[in-house]
Scaffold this motif. Structure first.
Motif, PDB file in Angstrom:
ATOM      1  N   GLY A 256       0.834  -1.361  -0.026  1.00  0.00           N
ATOM      2  CA  GLY A 256      -0.258   0.021   0.200  1.00  0.00           C
ATOM      3  C   GLY A 256       0.934   1.222  -0.109  1.00  0.00           C
ATOM      4  N   PHE A 257       2.005   1.250   0.713  1.00  0.00           N
ATOM      5  CA  PHE A 257       2.477   2.485   0.912  1.00  0.00           C
ATOM      6  C   PHE A 257       3.608   2.603  -0.292  1.00  0.00           C
ATOM      7  CE2 PHE A 257       2.554   1.872   5.727  1.00  0.00           C
ATOM      8  CZ  PHE A 257       2.061   3.125   5.831  1.00  0.00           C
ATOM      9  N   ALA A 258       3.880   1.397  -1.078  1.00  0.00           N
ATOM     10  CA  ALA A 258       4.449   1.463  -2.683  1.00  0.00           C
ATOM     11  C   ALA A 258       3.541   2.098  -3.554  1.00  0.00           C
ATOM     12  CB  ALA A 258       5.006  -0.037  -2.763  1.00  0.00           C
ATOM     13  N   GLY A 259       2.308   1.620  -3.494  1.00  0.00           N
ATOM     14  CA  GLY A 259       1.274   2.226  -4.154  1.00  0.00           C
ATOM     15  C   GLY A 259       1.122   3.585  -3.905  1.00  0.00           C
ATOM     16  N   LEU A 260       1.120   4.201  -2.931  1.00  0.00           N
ATOM     17  CA  LEU A 260       0.946   5.562  -2.449  1.00  0.00           C
ATOM     18  C   LEU A 260       2.235   6.541  -3.071  1.00  0.00           C
ATOM     19  CD1 LEU A 260      -0.301   7.675  -0.971  1.00  0.00           C
ATOM     20  CD2 LEU A 260       1.071   7.342   0.992  1.00  0.00           C
ATOM     21  N   GLY A 261       3.452   5.819  -3.195  1.00  0.00           N
ATOM     22  CA  GLY A 261       4.422   6.211  -3.790  1.00  0.00           C
ATOM     23  C   GLY A 261       4.244   6.368  -5.346  1.00  0.00           C
ATOM     24  N   MET A 262       3.736   5.467  -6.149  1.00  0.00           N
ATOM     25  CA  MET A 262       3.456   5.535  -7.493  1.00  0.00           C
ATOM     26  C   MET A 262       2.449   6.358  -7.659  1.00  0.00           C
ATOM     27  SD  MET A 262       5.065   3.194  -8.993  1.00  0.00           S
ATOM     28  CE  MET A 262       3.959   2.794 -10.514  1.00  0.00           C
ATOM     29  N   ALA A 263       1.476   6.848  -6.805  1.00  0.00           N
ATOM     30  CA  ALA A 263       0.403   7.444  -6.776  1.00  0.00           C
ATOM     31  C   ALA A 263       1.114   9.062  -6.824  1.00  0.00           C
ATOM     32  CB  ALA A 263      -0.747   7.665  -5.721  1.00  0.00           C
ATOM     33  N   ALA A 264       2.019   9.207  -5.990  1.00  0.00           N
ATOM     34  CA  ALA A 264       2.787  10.551  -5.851  1.00  0.00           C
ATOM     35  C   ALA A 264       3.489  10.909  -6.888  1.00  0.00           C
ATOM     36  CB  ALA A 264       3.652  10.611  -4.476  1.00  0.00           C
ATOM     37  N   LEU A 265       4.230   9.749  -7.777  1.00  0.00           N
ATOM     38  CA  LEU A 265       4.890   9.994  -8.943  1.00  0.00           C
ATOM     39  C   LEU A 265       3.770  10.269 -10.001  1.00  0.00           C
ATOM     40  CD1 LEU A 265       7.641   9.680 -10.492  1.00  0.00           C
ATOM     41  CD2 LEU A 265       6.886   7.230 -10.877  1.00  0.00           C
ATOM     42  N   PHE A 266       2.803   9.980 -10.091  1.00  0.00           N
ATOM     43  CA  PHE A 266       1.688  10.061 -11.242  1.00  0.00           C
ATOM     44  C   PHE A 266       1.327  11.861 -10.955  1.00  0.00           C
ATOM     45  CE2 PHE A 266       0.253   5.766 -11.670  1.00  0.00           C
ATOM     46  CZ  PHE A 266       0.999   5.416 -12.633  1.00  0.00           C
ATOM     47  N   LEU A 267       1.308  12.110  -9.682  1.00  0.00           N
ATOM     48  CA  LEU A 267       0.921  13.526  -9.326  1.00  0.00           C
ATOM     49  C   LEU A 267       1.985  14.466  -9.749  1.00  0.00           C
ATOM     50  CD1 LEU A 267      -1.350  15.165  -7.832  1.00  0.00           C
ATOM     51  CD2 LEU A 267      -0.112  14.990  -5.799  1.00  0.00           C
ATOM     52  N   ILE A 268       3.105  14.057  -9.440  1.00  0.00           N
ATOM     53  CA  ILE A 268       4.312  14.896  -9.761  1.00  0.00           C
ATOM     54  C   ILE A 268       4.545  15.231 -11.519  1.00  0.00           C
ATOM     55  CG2 ILE A 268       6.813  15.335  -9.806  1.00  0.00           C
ATOM     56  CD1 ILE A 268       6.870  13.892  -7.163  1.00  0.00           C
ATOM     57  N   ILE A 269       4.256  14.071 -11.950  1.00  0.00           N
ATOM     58  CA  ILE A 269       4.286  14.232 -13.736  1.00  0.00           C
ATOM     59  C   ILE A 269       3.110  14.930 -14.116  1.00  0.00           C
ATOM     60  CG2 ILE A 269       4.194  12.902 -15.726  1.00  0.00           C
ATOM     61  CD1 ILE A 269       5.622  10.257 -14.104  1.00  0.00           C
ATOM     62  N   GLY A 270       1.876  14.593 -13.594  1.00  0.00           N
ATOM     63  CA  GLY A 270       0.615  15.449 -14.153  1.00  0.00           C
ATOM     64  C   GLY A 270       0.982  16.713 -13.797  1.00  0.00           C
ATOM     65  N   GLN A 271       1.347  17.137 -12.646  1.00  0.00           N
ATOM     66  CA  GLN A 271       1.313  18.738 -12.420  1.00  0.00           C
ATOM     67  C   GLN A 271       2.441  19.135 -13.169  1.00  0.00           C
ATOM     68  OE1 GLN A 271       0.348  21.511  -9.560  1.00  0.00           O
ATOM     69  NE2 GLN A 271       0.716  21.644 -11.591  1.00  0.00           N
TER      70      GLN A 271
END
Length: 285
Positions: A256-271
Motif C-alpha cells: 500500500g505504501f508502495a502504491g502511494l509512492g506510485m500515486a505521488a509519482l503520477f501526481l508530480i508528472i501530471g502537475q
C-alpha cells in the motif's frame, strides 16, 4: 519607465496545486456548482449515487456470481465484489471527469484567470462526494455480515482512498492538459477505464492472476495503485467477515505504501505537464 531588469510573471501560469490550497473557497464553489449542474432537473438528485452502484452491483452479481458462478471459491462474494466496485467507481469517475474538466469549463478558462488545477481537483472532489453514499452502503452490508475490523485494517482502507484520490488527481491533470490540445485523450481514457475495471481484482480473486502470470508480472500487477487500493478495501471490509481461511496478497500494507509512492509519482508528472501546457489553454479550448 520600468527597469529592464524587472521580472514579469508568465500570464496564465500560477503556483500549481499550491494555488488550489490557497484558494480553497474557490474549490468549494466549483464543487457545489458541479453538483448543482449534475443534478439539475433530477428528481432523485444525489440519491443516484446510491441507485447506480446498486444496479451495477446487482447486474454483476447475477451475471458473474449466479450465472457464471465466478464467486464459488470466494466466501461472501457479494461483499467482496462490492468493496472493490466502489473503489473502481471512484477512480473511473474522478479520472474521466478530470480529463474533461478543462474543456467543460472553457468559458471560465477563456474569460478570467484562476488556477486551472482547480477544475481537475474539483472533479476528484465531486467523485469523492459520490463515493461517500456507496461507502455507507458498503458499511451496512459489512455489518450485516458480522464485520469486526481492527484499527490497522481501517487505516488500510483510508490509505486505499488516498491512493485512488492522488492517482486520479495526477492522471487527471496529465490527461486534462493533453485533452485541451488533442480531444482523442478522453476517448483513450474511456478505454483505459474499461481495462481498469477488468484488470483489478474486483470480480475475481488475485490468486487467479498468480496462477496465470509469472512472478515479475504479478509484482507489476500488484504495484498498480488501483489494484492496491482494491485489495486494501477487501482487507478492511471483506476479510473481517470471512470465517474460513483465505489468502491475502503478501505484505499488503507495505504494498500500500508502495502504491502511494506510485500515486505521488503520477501526481508530480501530471502537475509538471499541466504547468507546462496551461499557458495555452485559453487559446485552445
Amino acid at each position: 519607465m520600468a527597469d529592464s531588469t524587472d521580472t514579469y510573471a508568465v500570464p496564465g501560469v500560477g503556483a500549481g496545486l499550491l494555488d488550489v490550497f490557497r484558494r480553497r473557497y474557490l474549490l468549494k464553489l466549483i464543487v457545489r456548482k458541479e453538483l448543482r449542474v449534475r443534478y439539475r432537473g433530477s428528481v432523485l438528485g444525489l440519491a443516484w449515487s446510491y441507485v447506480k452502484p446498486l444496479v451495477q452491483y446487482v447486474v454483476l452479481f447475477l451475471a458473474l456470481g449466479i450465472v457464471l458462478r465466478v464467486g464459488d471459491q470466494i466466501p461472501n462474494y457479494a461483499l467482496y465484489m462490492f468493496s472493490g466496485v466502489i473503489v473502481v467507481n471512484f477512480f473511473t469517475e474522478a479520472f474521466s471527469n478530470a480529463t474533461r474538466s478543462i474543456v467543460w469549463n472553457a468559458p471560465l478558462v477563456k474569460k478570467i484567470y484562476l488556477p486551472r488545477e482547480l477544475f481537475p481537483v474539483a472533479s476528484v472532489w465531486v467523485a469523492a462526494v459520490h463515493f461517500l453514499p456507496q461507502l455507507v452502503v458498503l458499511l451496512a452490508a459489512a455489518l450485516l455480515n458480522g464485520w469486526r475490523p481492527d484499527a490497522v485494517q481501517l487505516f488500510g482502507a483510508a490509505l486505499g482512498f488516498v491512493i485512488v484520490a492522488v492517482t486520479a488527481t495526477g492522471l487527471g491533470l496529465l490527461a486534462g492538459a493533453i485533452n485541451v490540445f488533442f480531444r482523442d485523450a478522453e476517448n483513450i481514457v474511456d478505454m483505459l477505464m474499461m481495462v481498469v475495471t477488468w484488470t483489478s481484482p474486483v470480480l475475481y480473486d488475485w490468486t487467479m492472476i498468480r496462477r496465470l502470470a509469472p512472478d515479475w508480472a504479478l509484482t507489476i500487477y500488484q504495484l498498480n495503485p488501483v489494484t492496491v487500493a482494491v485489495e486494501l478495501f477487501h482487507w478492511a471490509f471483506w476479510y473481517p467477515t470471512v470465517t474460513k481461511p483465505v489468502e491475502l496478497p503478501p505484505h499488503l500494507l507495505l504494498t500500500g505504501f508502495a502504491g502511494l509512492g506510485m500515486a505521488a509519482l503520477f501526481l508530480i508528472i501530471g502537475q509538471l505537464v499541466f504547468r507546462r501546457l496551461e499557458g495555452h489553454f485559453a487559446q485552445e479550448v
